[in-house]
Design a protein around this motif. Sequence first.
Motif, mmCIF file in Angstrom:
data_model
loop_
_atom_site.group_PDB
_atom_site.id
_atom_site.type_symbol
_atom_site.label_atom_id
_atom_site.label_comp_id
_atom_site.label_asym_id
_atom_site.label_seq_id
_atom_site.Cartn_x
_atom_site.Cartn_y
_atom_site.Cartn_z
ATOM 1 N N VAL A 185 19.015 -82.579 -71.582
ATOM 2 C CA VAL A 185 17.949 -81.919 -70.829
ATOM 3 C C VAL A 185 16.983 -82.971 -70.314
ATOM 4 O O VAL A 185 16.798 -84.033 -70.933
ATOM 5 N N GLY A 186 16.386 -82.706 -69.188
ATOM 6 C CA GLY A 186 15.351 -83.577 -68.650
ATOM 7 C C GLY A 186 13.975 -82.996 -68.912
ATOM 8 O O GLY A 186 13.806 -81.777 -68.932
ATOM 9 N N LEU A 187 13.006 -83.860 -69.125
ATOM 10 C CA LEU A 187 11.628 -83.406 -69.309
ATOM 11 C C LEU A 187 10.918 -83.251 -67.976
ATOM 12 O O LEU A 187 9.802 -82.743 -67.916
ATOM 13 N N THR A 188 11.543 -83.709 -66.902
ATOM 14 C CA THR A 188 11.020 -83.550 -65.550
ATOM 15 C C THR A 188 12.196 -83.574 -64.585
ATOM 16 O O THR A 188 13.246 -84.142 -64.886
ATOM 17 N N ASP A 189 12.009 -82.956 -63.434
ATOM 18 C CA ASP A 189 13.039 -82.962 -62.406
ATOM 19 C C ASP A 189 12.842 -84.093 -61.408
ATOM 20 O O ASP A 189 13.613 -84.216 -60.453
ATOM 21 N N VAL A 190 11.818 -84.899 -61.629
ATOM 22 C CA VAL A 190 11.520 -86.023 -60.740
ATOM 23 C C VAL A 190 12.176 -87.282 -61.306
ATOM 24 O O VAL A 190 11.958 -87.623 -62.470
ATOM 25 N N PRO A 191 12.997 -87.987 -60.523
ATOM 26 C CA PRO A 191 13.676 -89.190 -61.043
ATOM 27 C C PRO A 191 12.713 -90.325 -61.354
ATOM 28 O O PRO A 191 11.608 -90.383 -60.815
ATOM 29 N N TYR A 192 13.146 -91.198 -62.257
ATOM 30 C CA TYR A 192 12.417 -92.414 -62.656
ATOM 31 C C TYR A 192 11.140 -92.121 -63.440
ATOM 32 O O TYR A 192 10.236 -92.940 -63.476
ATOM 33 N N GLU A 193 11.060 -90.962 -64.071
ATOM 34 C CA GLU A 193 9.878 -90.647 -64.873
ATOM 35 C C GLU A 193 10.195 -90.552 -66.369
ATOM 36 O O GLU A 193 9.484 -91.121 -67.187
ATOM 37 N N LYS A 194 11.237 -89.821 -66.734
ATOM 38 C CA LYS A 194 11.590 -89.629 -68.142
ATOM 39 C C LYS A 194 13.101 -89.764 -68.317
ATOM 40 O O LYS A 194 13.874 -89.335 -67.462
ATOM 41 N N SER A 195 13.500 -90.367 -69.426
ATOM 42 C CA SER A 195 14.931 -90.473 -69.718
ATOM 43 C C SER A 195 15.447 -89.158 -70.299
ATOM 44 O O SER A 195 14.664 -88.286 -70.708
#
Length: 270
Positions: A126-136
């Motif tokens: 799962v991602g913690l954000t849908d914006v790339p280069y912010e959270k692994s």
Amino acid sequence: MEDASTGSDSDYSNSWISWFLSSKGNEYFCEVEEDYILDRFNLTGLNTEVQHYSQALDLITDNLDDEIQDEFRGTLDVQARLLYGLIHARWIVTARGLAKMLEKYKKADFGRCPRVLCQSQPLLPVGLTDVPYEKSVKLYCGRCEDIYSPKSSRHGSIDGAYFGTSFPHLLFLVYPNLIPPKSGPVDFSANMRAGDVEGGRRNRRGREDQDPPADSMTEGFSTAAAALKADRYRPRIFGFQVHEIAKLQRWQEAVRDRQIARLEQLEENV
């Protein structure tokens, strides 16, 4: 190591995508079907997020001009990885994408929950954000409803936006029979290999061996302060909190706040 592809017949044999999926560290990804990538409607808006969008798409679909200079190919490969990751996040919330990720989930390809009471519950990315280069990328446990970091540094460097914030919860809504119980054994393991179970036991033993001794903690360490720094995860589908989970989250946060207050009081009295 087995190919991360689900083994479906694809025209991408020996292609860029085949190479990408077989590369170490990309085992979390599944193969995005050709017709999905070639439908430009599915890629709406990605041209503003990826530099050299057209060339990166040509590289992914093996239509790149051979005359592209070698020094440009390195930059283009980075953009192709970004583009494939963002396409992948959209693909895995479709019906066919969910089915492919379900196969990987049943084989515990994403690992198992380290908590003892979760009894080796398989995890989901799962991602913690849908914006790339912010959270692994993180790994979500449907049993304790918490998230964990991947054990491998290769997997830990994967961008969370390549899986998005909605995937695991949407999977459980589409396949409600897979929602794990809060107690008792995991029930869908009939289709899982016995070797996976043994692998989970070995992983637990490895974690136990790596745990630092209690006396190695630095003096002045505050358990309450560490608890406050931990991110509280809130499951969402397309930005909206899952209703039943949202109610549970409010109760969990109240219990967590009381426990932190208790720890702070105990530390003050020491």
